[in-house]
Design a protein around this motif. Structure first.
Motif, short mmCIF file in Angstrom:
data_model
loop_
_atom_site.label_atom_id
_atom_site.label_comp_id
_atom_site.label_asym_id
_atom_site.label_seq_id
_atom_site.Cartn_x
_atom_site.Cartn_y
_atom_site.Cartn_z
N ALA A 49 0.82 -1.21 0.00
CA ALA A 49 0.00 0.00 0.00
C ALA A 49 0.86 1.26 0.00
CB ALA A 49 -0.91 0.01 1.22
N ASP A 50 2.15 1.11 0.20
CA ASP A 50 3.04 2.27 0.38
C ASP A 50 4.09 2.40 -0.72
OD1 ASP A 50 2.00 3.50 2.61
OD2 ASP A 50 3.24 2.38 4.04
N LYS A 51 3.80 1.82 -1.88
CA LYS A 51 4.82 1.78 -2.94
C LYS A 51 5.41 3.14 -3.28
CE LYS A 51 3.66 -2.48 -5.21
NZ LYS A 51 2.74 -3.16 -6.10
N THR A 52 4.56 4.19 -3.26
CA THR A 52 5.07 5.51 -3.63
C THR A 52 5.04 6.46 -2.43
OG1 THR A 52 2.90 6.25 -4.32
CG2 THR A 52 4.30 5.29 -6.03
N ALA A 53 5.02 5.89 -1.24
CA ALA A 53 4.96 6.73 -0.03
C ALA A 53 6.23 7.58 0.07
CB ALA A 53 4.81 5.85 1.21
N ARG B 20 10.26 7.36 -1.24
CA ARG B 20 10.86 8.30 -2.19
C ARG B 20 12.16 8.89 -1.64
NH1 ARG B 20 5.63 12.06 -3.85
NH2 ARG B 20 4.08 10.40 -3.73
N ARG B 21 12.21 9.09 -0.32
CA ARG B 21 13.33 9.81 0.25
C ARG B 21 14.50 8.92 0.69
NH1 ARG B 21 11.89 15.25 1.25
NH2 ARG B 21 11.00 15.75 -0.76
N ALA B 22 14.25 7.62 0.83
CA ALA B 22 15.30 6.73 1.35
C ALA B 22 16.36 6.48 0.29
CB ALA B 22 14.68 5.42 1.78
N ASP B 23 17.56 6.05 0.73
CA ASP B 23 18.60 5.67 -0.23
C ASP B 23 18.25 4.34 -0.89
OD1 ASP B 23 20.23 7.89 0.34
OD2 ASP B 23 20.98 6.90 2.14
N GLU B 24 17.71 3.42 -0.09
CA GLU B 24 17.31 2.12 -0.62
C GLU B 24 15.92 1.80 -0.08
OE1 GLU B 24 20.24 -0.75 0.63
OE2 GLU B 24 21.89 0.36 -0.31
N ALA B 25 15.14 1.02 -0.85
CA ALA B 25 13.80 0.68 -0.38
C ALA B 25 13.46 -0.76 -0.72
CB ALA B 25 12.78 1.62 -1.01
N PHE B 26 12.81 -1.45 0.20
CA PHE B 26 12.54 -2.87 0.04
C PHE B 26 11.08 -3.18 0.36
CE2 PHE B 26 16.92 -2.15 1.14
CZ PHE B 26 17.61 -2.90 0.20
N LEU B 27 10.42 -3.88 -0.58
CA LEU B 27 9.04 -4.31 -0.36
C LEU B 27 9.04 -5.40 0.71
CD1 LEU B 27 6.04 -4.22 -1.30
CD2 LEU B 27 6.62 -6.06 -2.88
#
Lengths: 166, 498
Positions: free
Chosen positions: B35-39, B43-50
């Motif tokens: 639900a937070d794919k584009t939260a 957007r602001r993190a260096d890396e992002a993981f589902l």
């Protein structure tokens, strides 16, 4: 010239757009200039005063407007639409049942009452979970539960009718 | 040395932690649900993981998955933010056992304070005053009713594992006991995975005063003064301030000492908050300890000039406290308003949807900590808090004036927010003179719903709203006509109303 009836907070405003920046609000004539800043933002000049208004179109007839930290849910109807709407309201008032609608989107946690049960005004009838809180919905009228449209565990949209009381 | 931090949270606090990481040259790794794919935190993190599907239990509360991911991506530490797993001692133990650093207290301290009944026992032993009530959980209605009658109604039922108002019920008489008992237990089970509840005497008209403490792993303790958090609805704070208008120097001296004593009692390190109830006579009672970063930490940062999140990271990595108590001073006054996606006049119904428009407020003394931006979704699965507006001033009057100004400038479109309600709160006599208590909103605001709290300035705007509504509708109709007539040139569309 076009004429509209605008409902905000259960108050009604009659608005006539005369053209040439002239508008009549409930028989008072004012001079207004509006410019569009973006799809969601308008500048509204009323004489020397200026207001920046954030707009959100909810549907064809309904706009959410934010002005200086105040929010207005405006329902706008042409005079014809307004007449039709008033007739419908009179009709629904004469019906003898009331609908229990979801005041918020959520999960139907528990039905305290079942079809056929007698309920009293203000009696808890169901539990709705939204944003991790349990909310108790109370009966808006006294009567018997006629229909239940959802099962426990189902999610409900805002304003959907959960059950009817007659 | 910490080089990469996995942030096990979402929303504004994940965003806040990312900022601290950036300033310390640490890589930030966000996790997110479907639900937070584009939260904004993604957007602001260096890396992002589902991490999993939308329900928190499958994503932000999935302990094993989060720790496994942290190991896989080479993170050195996990920052839990607030809520979710932040006070879950089992999770903290798992992090410790995995060899990762938990940015917060030890699992032992969290456990001692997390179980509210044992925390009450511990405080009693250490001469920190507690609210009268049970120091053991209650398991049956009969047992609970018996104790409630002994200490006298009204009483409060509280989740032993809890916090944040969940699993909490006020009971005024024996008739209400059974239904409140089962509701509190259910809510507690869902929010904290435990249905243990306990009873406390209900203190009439208290203030909620809390003290921010900080400690390193070498036994050095400081406090960062108090916060006033009495403006609440359903035990959720709405406005917070530092310092409190109701705490005088002598009370401040006593309450901050008690807070440090409480922290020492559980060998605490990292940031923590001791919550107290304070009655009219300025007697205070230990309520609970929040063994984590608080939502309202910015007001303390504003008056002390310290960065609490960066301090947390430094202390977690083994540094000593670089500040001494005598160097920490109160400078000015700070206020925070929590912006929730809710329709105040419609029984505070949560408002979900997409943020279509977002323009931040700024200017002298203003700070915004936010979890939203344009095109953010506000899903039903999580807390409805969108952002926090924080105002600093040289005194309370200036801070409040700046807050009012900032809120009037803050534009959020697409969801309904509680911003208008602050227009009312921030000018009430009891709020301004400091006589307000935790029942302020229940007693003074709720009876004015719906709509009766709006004042004359609102009425002037209402007329303007009506006019613009009609103009927008006219535009809608014109657009429909122009779409039907090919080649018709509509001068109004997207331009001016002349």
């Amino acid at each position: 010239m076009s004429e509209y009836v605008v409902s905000i907070n259960q108050r009604k405003y009659s608005i006539q757009l005369l053209g040439n920046n002239e508008i009549i609000v409930n028989s008072k004539k004012i001079n207004v200039h509006v410019s569009k800043v973006s799809d969601y933002s308008f500048l509204f000049h009323l004489g020397n005063k200026v207001f920046e208004i954030t707009t959100n179109k909810i549907d064809q007839n309904r706009f959410g407007l934010l002005i200086d930290g105040w929010y207005y849910d405006t329902i706008v109807r042409t005079t014809l639409q307004e007449t039709v709407n008033e007739l419908q309201q009179i009709k629904s008032k004469t019906k003898h049942h009331s609908d229990v609608k979801a005041p918020m989107p959520g999960l139907l946690l528990k039905l305290i009452k079942q079809i056929g049960d007698e309920v009293k005004l203000g009696e808890p009838i169901l539990l709705l979970e939204a944003m991790k809180m349990e909310n108790e919905l109370r009966s808006p009228s006294s009567g018997r539960i006629k229909n239940i449209f959802y099962k426990e565990g189902q999610s409900v949209e805002k304003d959907s009718i959960i059950l009817t009381i007659e | 040395m910490i080089k990469k931090i996995l942030i096990a949270n979402r929303g504004e606090i994940a965003h806040r932690i990312i900022k601290a990481c950036r300033e310390l040259n640490i890589i930030s790794a966000a996790i997110y649900s479907e639900a937070d794919k584009t939260a904004l935190h993604v957007r602001r993190a260096d890396e992002a993981f589902l991490i999993g599907p939308p329900p928190a239990s499958d994503s932000y509360l999935n302990k094993e998955k989060i720790i496994k991911l942290a190991k896989e991506i080479g993170a050195d530490a996990i920052h839990p933010g607030y809520g979710f797993l932040s006070e879950n001692s089992e999770f903290i133990k798992m992090v410790e056992d995995s060899g990762l650093i938990f940015i917060g207290p030890s699992s032992t301290s969290a456990m001692m304070m997390g179980e509210k009944t044992s925390a009450r026992r511990l405080m009693k032993e250490n001469n920190v005053p507690i609210v009268p009530g049970t120091t053991e959980p209650i398991y049956t209605v009969n047992e609970g009713k018996k104790i409630a009658e002994e200490i006298g109604y009204p009483v409060m039922l509280k989740a032993a594992a809890g916090g944040g108002g969940k699993g909490m019920r006020k009971i005024s008489s024996g008739d209400e006991f059974e239904s409140s008992f089962s509701q509190a237990r259910n809510e507690s089970l869902k929010a904290f995975g435990s249905n243990e509840v306990y009873l406390e005497k209900f203190i009439e008209n208290p203030k909620h005063i809390e003290v921010q403490i900080f400690a390193d792993k070498y036994g050095n303790y400081v406090h960062l003064f108090e916060r006033e958090c009495s403006v609440q609805r359903r035990h959720q704070k709405v406005i917070e301030e530092a310092p409190s208008i109701s705490v005088d120097d002598s009370t401040r001296n006593k309450i901050t000492r008690a807070a440090v004593k409480a922290a020492k009692a559980c060998n605490y390190f990292n940031a923590g908050t001791i919550e107290f109830l304070m009655d009219n006579d300025k007697n205070f009672y230990f309520l609970e300890m929040n063994t984590r970063l608080q939502v309202e930490h910015p007001v303390t940062e504003m008056i002390t000039g310290l960065d609490i999140v960066k301090l947390q990271i430094k202390i977690a990595s083994g540094e000593k406290l670089s500040i001494r108590q005598e160097d920490i001073k109160i400078h000015g006054h700070a206020v925070e308003c929590r912006i929730y996606a809710e329709d105040v006049d419609n029984n505070f119904a949560p408002s979900t949807g997409k943020i279509t428009h977002h323009r931040l407020t700024s200017g002298p003394g203003i700070r915004i900590d936010r979890g939203i931006d344009v095109m953010s979704e506000v899903p039903i699965y999580y807390d409805p808090m969108l952002a926090k507006v924080i105002a600093w001033g040289i005194d309370r009057e200036e801070a409040l004036a700046r807050m009012k100004r900032a809120l009037s400038e803050y534009q959020i479109g697409g969801v309904i927010t509680n911003i208008p309600a602050f227009n009312w709160m921030l000018k009430q006599k009891s709020f301004l003179d400091g006589s307000f208590d935790i029942n302020f909103l229940d007693k003074e605001f709720l009876p004015l719903l719906p709509g009766k709290w709006k004042d004359s300035s609102s009425e002037e705007y209402e007329e303007i709203a009506a006019v613009l509504g009609a103009i927008l509708k006219e535009g809608e109709l014109q657009t429909t006509i122009s779409q039907n007539k090919v080649g018709h040139c509509n001068l109004w569309k997207g331009q001016n109303y002349e």
